[in-house]
Every structure is written in C-alpha cells, then in structure tokens.
Design an enzyme around this catalytic site. Structure first.
Site, mmCIF file in Angstrom:
data_model
loop_
_atom_site.group_PDB
_atom_site.id
_atom_site.type_symbol
_atom_site.label_atom_id
_atom_site.label_comp_id
_atom_site.label_asym_id
_atom_site.label_seq_id
_atom_site.Cartn_x
_atom_site.Cartn_y
_atom_site.Cartn_z
ATOM 1 N N GLY A 167 29.518 55.555 40.198
ATOM 2 C CA GLY A 167 29.525 56.248 41.478
ATOM 3 C C GLY A 167 30.952 56.326 41.987
ATOM 4 N N PRO A 168 31.190 57.054 43.093
ATOM 5 C CA PRO A 168 32.545 57.161 43.650
ATOM 6 C C PRO A 168 32.947 55.865 44.346
ATOM 7 C CG PRO A 168 30.980 58.267 45.089
ATOM 8 C CD PRO A 168 30.203 57.842 43.865
ATOM 9 N N MET A 169 34.175 55.815 44.791
ATOM 10 C CA MET A 169 34.637 54.653 45.533
ATOM 11 C C MET A 169 33.788 54.472 46.792
ATOM 12 S SD MET A 169 38.792 55.090 45.164
ATOM 13 C CE MET A 169 39.152 53.400 45.637
ATOM 14 N N ASP A 170 33.637 53.223 47.202
ATOM 15 C CA ASP A 170 32.899 52.852 48.415
ATOM 16 C C ASP A 170 31.385 52.913 48.275
ATOM 17 O OD1 ASP A 170 35.098 52.154 49.916
ATOM 18 O OD2 ASP A 170 35.245 54.069 50.964
ATOM 19 N N LYS A 186 29.675 49.569 43.967
ATOM 20 C CA LYS A 186 29.563 49.184 42.552
ATOM 21 C C LYS A 186 29.797 47.688 42.358
ATOM 22 C CE LYS A 186 32.716 52.116 41.345
ATOM 23 N NZ LYS A 186 32.907 52.706 42.702
ATOM 24 N N SER A 187 30.887 47.177 42.935
ATOM 25 C CA SER A 187 31.193 45.757 42.756
ATOM 26 C C SER A 187 30.168 44.877 43.461
ATOM 27 C CB SER A 187 32.600 45.453 43.279
ATOM 28 O OG SER A 187 33.580 46.138 42.505
ATOM 29 N N ASP A 232 32.813 44.670 35.486
ATOM 30 C CA ASP A 232 33.177 45.483 36.646
ATOM 31 C C ASP A 232 34.452 46.263 36.350
ATOM 32 O OD1 ASP A 232 32.611 46.361 39.262
ATOM 33 O OD2 ASP A 232 34.097 44.996 40.106
ATOM 34 N N GLU A 233 34.637 47.367 37.084
ATOM 35 C CA GLU A 233 35.776 48.264 36.884
ATOM 36 C C GLU A 233 35.857 48.718 35.433
ATOM 37 O OE1 GLU A 233 37.045 49.301 39.472
ATOM 38 O OE2 GLU A 233 37.111 47.726 40.983
ATOM 39 N N ALA A 234 34.704 48.984 34.827
ATOM 40 C CA ALA A 234 34.645 49.315 33.400
ATOM 41 C C ALA A 234 35.372 50.612 33.069
ATOM 42 C CB ALA A 234 33.188 49.396 32.947
#
Length: 238
Positions: free
Chosen positions: A47-50, A53-54, A124-126
């Site tokens: 998905g986009p930032m915010d 995801k994390s 994360d941050e894949a």
C-alpha cells in the site's frame, strides 16, 4: 527417478537435532509449531505510505508469537535509520537490518544451528530488499517450510514498481492491498507517493532517498491521487 523428482527441492523443514531432514510421512507431518509441514506461504501486503504497513507487520508478529510460534523481524532502511521497525502511531520493535550481502536462508539456518526455532519471517520495508532476497524468501517457504510475510510499497516516487516489489508480485502465494484508506489532500483515494523537495514534486533522482511524510522533513513524501500526482499539485498551503 523422474526429472521432476530430480529437480524438486529437498525438504529441510525444521532440521533440529534429533529430527530428520525429511520428516516421516512428509506430506502429513507437522512441524514443531504444530502446523502441517509444507503449509507455509509467501504473502505480500502492500500500500502507499501512511496506510499502516509497519503497524500490520508488528500486529502479525504479535498474533503468531501469541500462539507459540517463533519468528524473526527484519527490515531495511526503516525511517528511524536503525535496526528496528517503527510506526507513525508510536509502535516499535527491534529488528534485523537486511543488507545486500545478508542471506535470509543462512540467517534462518544459523538460528536453527543454535537450537532456536524459526517458524516465520516478518519482512518490513520489503520494497527496499534486493530481488535476490525475494528469491530467498520463496526458497524459505518451499524448501524450509518457513512462512514469510512481506510488507512494502508498490511504487517509487516516479510511480514505477520497485524491483523487489515486482518480484514479490510475481512469486507471492498471496498479494493483498492493505485496506486502511489514505486520502489525497483533495479527498480522493491516495494512490501514489510523491517526493517533495523545496515545496515541489520532483520526478528525477535516486530511487531510494530517506524521508518522511512530516512537513518539516528536508525531503518529504506526500501521498496523492493520480490526478494530483500527475499535475504536481500538493494542495493549499497555510
């Protein structure tokens, strides 16, 4: 022996001391976490930032650990610039920093050699991992029976797929867009991550530049709808 049998991956699921490399009745066997052997999967959440995801990555880790499973949390270029997963709502968790030369398979094998179970990986941050890391994720699932849950962006500031993301779309058993809605300033659904420098959307530069979504950042990112991403309109400013 058929060609398929000759090229099939060797079952290495949970090779602990006293346990064979290929569990008896492999197709019906269960690992030490109680789950069926060969039930592992590679799942990619994007998905986009915010969009959280994390946060979802840490929730996934919590849910699995609560049921007695043991996992590793990895990240690459977290916004904190440290070996941890951080979220904009204040949650954080220590993590293993993924470097170009880190082999995820060797990481798991090393823990197993120390007698430590690894049932799953949270990655994360894949989007910032290498394509080779994604290949390693798939091998961990197929040959080692380790679940891999990857989280990341789909596209960069130019609206193009990250190489690792593209490979995840190609290889993952399951791909899901995170459903937390992110809005553009105009109220439409936010789709794309714009890089903002000196108050303007930039469309050239290195694919990965660390920034955040806060207005005070020297390099910041803003989620926009496609219309305003294409026009570069960041909305009204006070």
């Amino acid at each position: 022996m058929t060609d398929d049998a000759a090229t099939a991956p060797t079952c290495l699921a949970h090779p602990f001391p006293g346990q064979p490399h290929a569990p008896a009745g492999c197709a019906a066997a269960r690992g030490l976490d109680g789950r069926p052997v060969h039930a592992a999967a590679l799942k990619f959440f994007w998905g986009p930032m915010d969009c959280g995801k994390s946060t979802m990555a840490l929730q996934m880790n919590y849910n699995h650990a609560r049921q007695g499973r043991r996992g590793l949390v990895t990240t690459r270029i977290d916004r904190s610039l440290g070996p941890q997963v951080t979220t904009r709502i204040g949650l954080a968790h220590e993590a293993i920093e993924v470097t170009d030369d880190l082999d995820l398979r060797a990481l798991v094998r090393g823990r197993w050699a120390d007698g430590v179970r690894v049932d799953y990986l949270i990655c994360d941050e894949a989007c910032f991992y290498t394509v080779e890391h994604v290949e390693q994720m798939a091998e961990l699932v197929d040959s080692y029976d380790v679940d891999v849950f990857a989280f990341g962006l789909a596209t960069d500031f130019r609206s193009r797929l990250f190489p690792a993301t593209q490979r995840l779309f190609e290889l993952a058993d399951e791909v899901a867009r995170i459903q937390v809605e992110v809005l553009c300033w105009c109220g439409r659904e936010g789709l794309l991550n714009a890089r903002v420098v000196d108050g303007r959307v930039v469309r050239e530069g290195a694919q990965v530049v660390i920034g955040d979504t806060v207005d005070t950042a020297e390099v910041r990112y803003q989620v926009l709808c496609r219309r305003h991403y294409r026009s570069g309109d960041l909305g009204p400013r006070d």
